[in-house]
Design an enzyme around this catalytic site. Structure first.
Site, PDB file in Angstrom:
ATOM      1  N   ASP A 145       0.812  -1.220   0.000  1.00  0.00           N
ATOM      2  CA  ASP A 145       0.000   0.000   0.000  1.00  0.00           C
ATOM      3  C   ASP A 145       0.844   1.268   0.000  1.00  0.00           C
ATOM      4  O   ASP A 145       0.478   2.278   0.586  1.00  0.00           O
ATOM      5  CB  ASP A 145      -0.985  -0.015   1.188  1.00  0.00           C
ATOM      6  N   GLU A 146       1.972   1.201  -0.681  1.00  0.00           N
ATOM      7  CA  GLU A 146       2.834   2.385  -0.774  1.00  0.00           C
ATOM      8  C   GLU A 146       2.357   3.328  -1.879  1.00  0.00           C
ATOM      9  O   GLU A 146       2.862   4.450  -1.993  1.00  0.00           O
ATOM     10  CB  GLU A 146       4.281   1.975  -1.063  1.00  0.00           C
TER      11      GLU A 146
ATOM     12  N   ASN B  61      -4.751 -10.937  -3.459  1.00  0.00           N
ATOM     13  CA  ASN B  61      -4.722 -10.317  -2.125  1.00  0.00           C
ATOM     14  C   ASN B  61      -4.349  -8.845  -2.179  1.00  0.00           C
ATOM     15  O   ASN B  61      -4.719  -8.068  -1.323  1.00  0.00           O
ATOM     16  CB  ASN B  61      -3.769 -11.075  -1.185  1.00  0.00           C
TER      17      ASN B  61
ATOM     18  N   HIS C 276      -4.368  -2.665  -6.162  1.00  0.00           N
ATOM     19  CA  HIS C 276      -3.645  -1.477  -6.618  1.00  0.00           C
ATOM     20  C   HIS C 276      -4.652  -0.404  -7.011  1.00  0.00           C
ATOM     21  O   HIS C 276      -5.505  -0.620  -7.864  1.00  0.00           O
ATOM     22  CB  HIS C 276      -2.738  -1.831  -7.807  1.00  0.00           C
TER      23      HIS C 276
ATOM     24  N   ARG D  18       2.619 -29.299  -6.113  1.00  0.00           N
ATOM     25  CA  ARG D  18       2.466 -29.669  -7.523  1.00  0.00           C
ATOM     26  C   ARG D  18       1.130 -30.302  -7.864  1.00  0.00           C
ATOM     27  O   ARG D  18       1.029 -31.166  -8.732  1.00  0.00           O
ATOM     28  CB  ARG D  18       3.634 -30.539  -8.015  1.00  0.00           C
TER      29      ARG D  18
ATOM     30  N   GLY E 143     -10.846  -3.449   3.215  1.00  0.00           N
ATOM     31  CA  GLY E 143     -11.552  -2.439   4.002  1.00  0.00           C
ATOM     32  C   GLY E 143     -11.125  -2.392   5.466  1.00  0.00           C
ATOM     33  O   GLY E 143     -11.709  -1.672   6.267  1.00  0.00           O
TER      34      GLY E 143
ATOM     35  N   ARG F 182      -5.876   0.363   8.459  1.00  0.00           N
ATOM     36  CA  ARG F 182      -4.421   0.210   8.357  1.00  0.00           C
ATOM     37  C   ARG F 182      -3.779   0.815   9.601  1.00  0.00           C
ATOM     38  O   ARG F 182      -4.178   1.897  10.034  1.00  0.00           O
ATOM     39  CB  ARG F 182      -3.893   0.923   7.105  1.00  0.00           C
TER      40      ARG F 182
ATOM     41  N   GLY G 191      -0.947  13.685  -4.535  1.00  0.00           N
ATOM     42  CA  GLY G 191      -2.409  13.570  -4.437  1.00  0.00           C
ATOM     43  C   GLY G 191      -2.852  12.315  -5.164  1.00  0.00           C
ATOM     44  O   GLY G 191      -2.034  11.660  -5.814  1.00  0.00           O
TER      45      GLY G 191
HETATM   46  P1  IMP Z   1      -1.978 -13.016   2.788  1.00  0.00           P
HETATM   47  O1  IMP Z   1      -1.073 -12.433   1.760  1.00  0.00           O
HETATM   48  O2  IMP Z   1      -3.432 -12.815   2.464  1.00  0.00           O
HETATM   49  O3  IMP Z   1      -1.626 -14.415   3.129  1.00  0.00           O
HETATM   50  O4  IMP Z   1      -1.738 -12.161   4.129  1.00  0.00           O
HETATM   51  C1  IMP Z   1      -0.498 -12.176   4.821  1.00  0.00           C
HETATM   52  C2  IMP Z   1      -0.149 -10.803   5.356  1.00  0.00           C
HETATM   53  O5  IMP Z   1       0.125  -9.933   4.261  1.00  0.00           O
HETATM   54  C3  IMP Z   1      -1.279 -10.123   6.149  1.00  0.00           C
HETATM   55  O6  IMP Z   1      -0.684  -9.338   7.152  1.00  0.00           O
HETATM   56  C4  IMP Z   1      -1.940  -9.232   5.112  1.00  0.00           C
HETATM   57  O7  IMP Z   1      -2.600  -8.139   5.706  1.00  0.00           O
HETATM   58  C5  IMP Z   1      -0.732  -8.797   4.314  1.00  0.00           C
HETATM   59  N1  IMP Z   1      -1.063  -8.423   2.934  1.00  0.00           N
HETATM   60  C6  IMP Z   1      -1.316  -9.255   1.895  1.00  0.00           C
HETATM   61  N2  IMP Z   1      -1.549  -8.555   0.774  1.00  0.00           N
HETATM   62  C7  IMP Z   1      -1.408  -7.263   1.087  1.00  0.00           C
HETATM   63  C8  IMP Z   1      -1.498  -6.049   0.343  1.00  0.00           C
HETATM   64  O8  IMP Z   1      -1.735  -6.024  -0.849  1.00  0.00           O
HETATM   65  N3  IMP Z   1      -1.301  -4.899   1.030  1.00  0.00           N
HETATM   66  C9  IMP Z   1      -1.005  -4.903   2.343  1.00  0.00           C
HETATM   67  N4  IMP Z   1      -0.915  -5.990   3.082  1.00  0.00           N
HETATM   68  C10 IMP Z   1      -1.112  -7.170   2.464  1.00  0.00           C
HETATM   69 MG    MG Z   2      -2.891  -2.245  -1.766  1.00  0.00          MG
END
Ligand code: IMP
Ligand code: MG
Length: 332
Positions: free
Chosen positions: A13-14, A39, A42, A136, A250, A253, A321
């Protein structure tokens, strides 16, 4: 350019989505390859509309860019089709034949497995899907009938592109501190998230990369469990204007001030050649929507200088921004 890697410096989330969408237009990207999985979200703002992309590469806003999903990636078929429709990229997106498939059963396991309890995963099932791949027994993109029109050899396409001098961007997901190898284990994701791993997932050798842009946010956030040095309270984060909610899940953070030592170390390990610094307007509000370096307030310029001195990296892109045009591009 021509071959650039975008890597997140901290816990994700940078603002990689924003940086990539700027480069998509500015450098007229020919190829953008997404790594990782569903996961990661962007965020891209286009004409006042916000997109939180889980599958489609963030450079979709340039209609010329060929959008690809890496062989090392994990494809969520439902999200893939949903986002193709949303972004209207049907004719220019491809998935590598070897990309593996993340299924509903993985998400269920993610939410119910004892060994994942307490890590605060996103619940999408990425850990279990990667476990299956290592065993695998995973399904691959080439085995899925619906994906057939999109299946391609991504590695060949992009290596041909690099040979032809095209602009290729390798889109990292999450952040380096969530790396399975280099992060805050066990509070990490199921894969390496570093620049070398991004190349490996895409199928590009290290000598073929010209630039590694590490993306720093002007403060640090983390979702899920695990250490966060210098963490401040939610109330304090709200007061400072740093409080965020995760684009994907959601969730709230957590946040902390910028960490110069960590930034330096991660720049070095990732072989960064440049840095992007996003959300400077959240720390120095008078920076909001400023589009030239000279117009930044003095304190913001001092912060940029300090980041450059401490990390020994040039800060070439500065986000001011949410809009993809809210950026200062100092590259030559
Ligand atoms: P997982 O990747 O869903 O297995 O989660 C493992 C850790 O990575 C948890 O702390 C999540 O919150 C974090 N995480 C996974 N994907 C992201 C992302 O895109 N942004 C921020 N944190 C993430
Ligand atoms: Mg993100």
């Amino acid at each position: 350019m021509p071959c650039t890697v975008i890597v997140g410096a901290f816990w994700g989330d940078e603002g990689k989505g924003k940086i990539i969408s700027h480069l998509a237009i500015k450098d007229d990207l020919d190829f953008c390859v997404r790594t990782g999985s569903v996961n990661a979200a962007h965020t891209v703002w286009l004409k006042g509309k916000r997109y939180a992309l889980h599958m489609v590469p963030a450079s979709f806003i340039n209609k010329k860019t060929r959008l690809l999903i890496a062989p090392g990636a994990n494809v969520h078929v439902g999200k893939f089709f949903e986002e193709i429709k949303l972004t209207k990229v049907k004719t220019r997106i491809g998935v590598d034949k070897y990309a593996s498939i993340i299924e509903e059963k993985h998400s269920i396991k993610d939410k119910t497995s004892a060994h994942l309890k307490g890590l605060g995963t996103t619940g999408w099932g990425v850990g279990p899907a990667l476990e299956e791949r290592a065993r695998r027994t995973a399904k691959l993109a080439k085995d899925i009938a619906e994906l057939e029109p999109y299946v391609t050899d991504v590695t060949e396409e992009i290596n041909d592109g690099i040979d032809d001098g095209k602009n290729v961007l390798l889109e990292g997901t999450q952040g380096f501190m969530l790396s399975l190898f280099h992060g805050t284990y066990p509070f990490v994701t199921g894969r390496d998230t570093g620049a070398s791993a991004i190349c490996s997932e895409a199928g590009v050798g290290p000598t073929r990369v010209d630039d590694v842009i590490i993306v720093f946010k002007s403060f640090i956030t983390r979702v899920g469990a695990g250490p966060l040095p210098g963490e401040i309270t939610k109330e304090e984060a709200q007061k400072r204007g740093w409080f965020e909610k995760a684009a994907g899940t959601g969730r709230d953070r957590r946040s902390a001030p910028f960490d110069f030592e960590l930034a330096k170390q991660n720049g070095r390990i990732n072989g960064a050649t440049q840095a992007a610094l996003t959300k400077i307007d959240c720390v120095f509000p008078k920076s909001r929507s400023v589009r030239s370096y000279d117009k930044l307030p003095k304190e913001a310029r001092m912060f940029v200088k300090k980041v450059e001195e401490k990390t020994e990296l040039p800060v070439t892109l500065i986000g001011t921004g949410p809009d993809s045009l809210d950026i200062i591009d100092r590259r030559k």
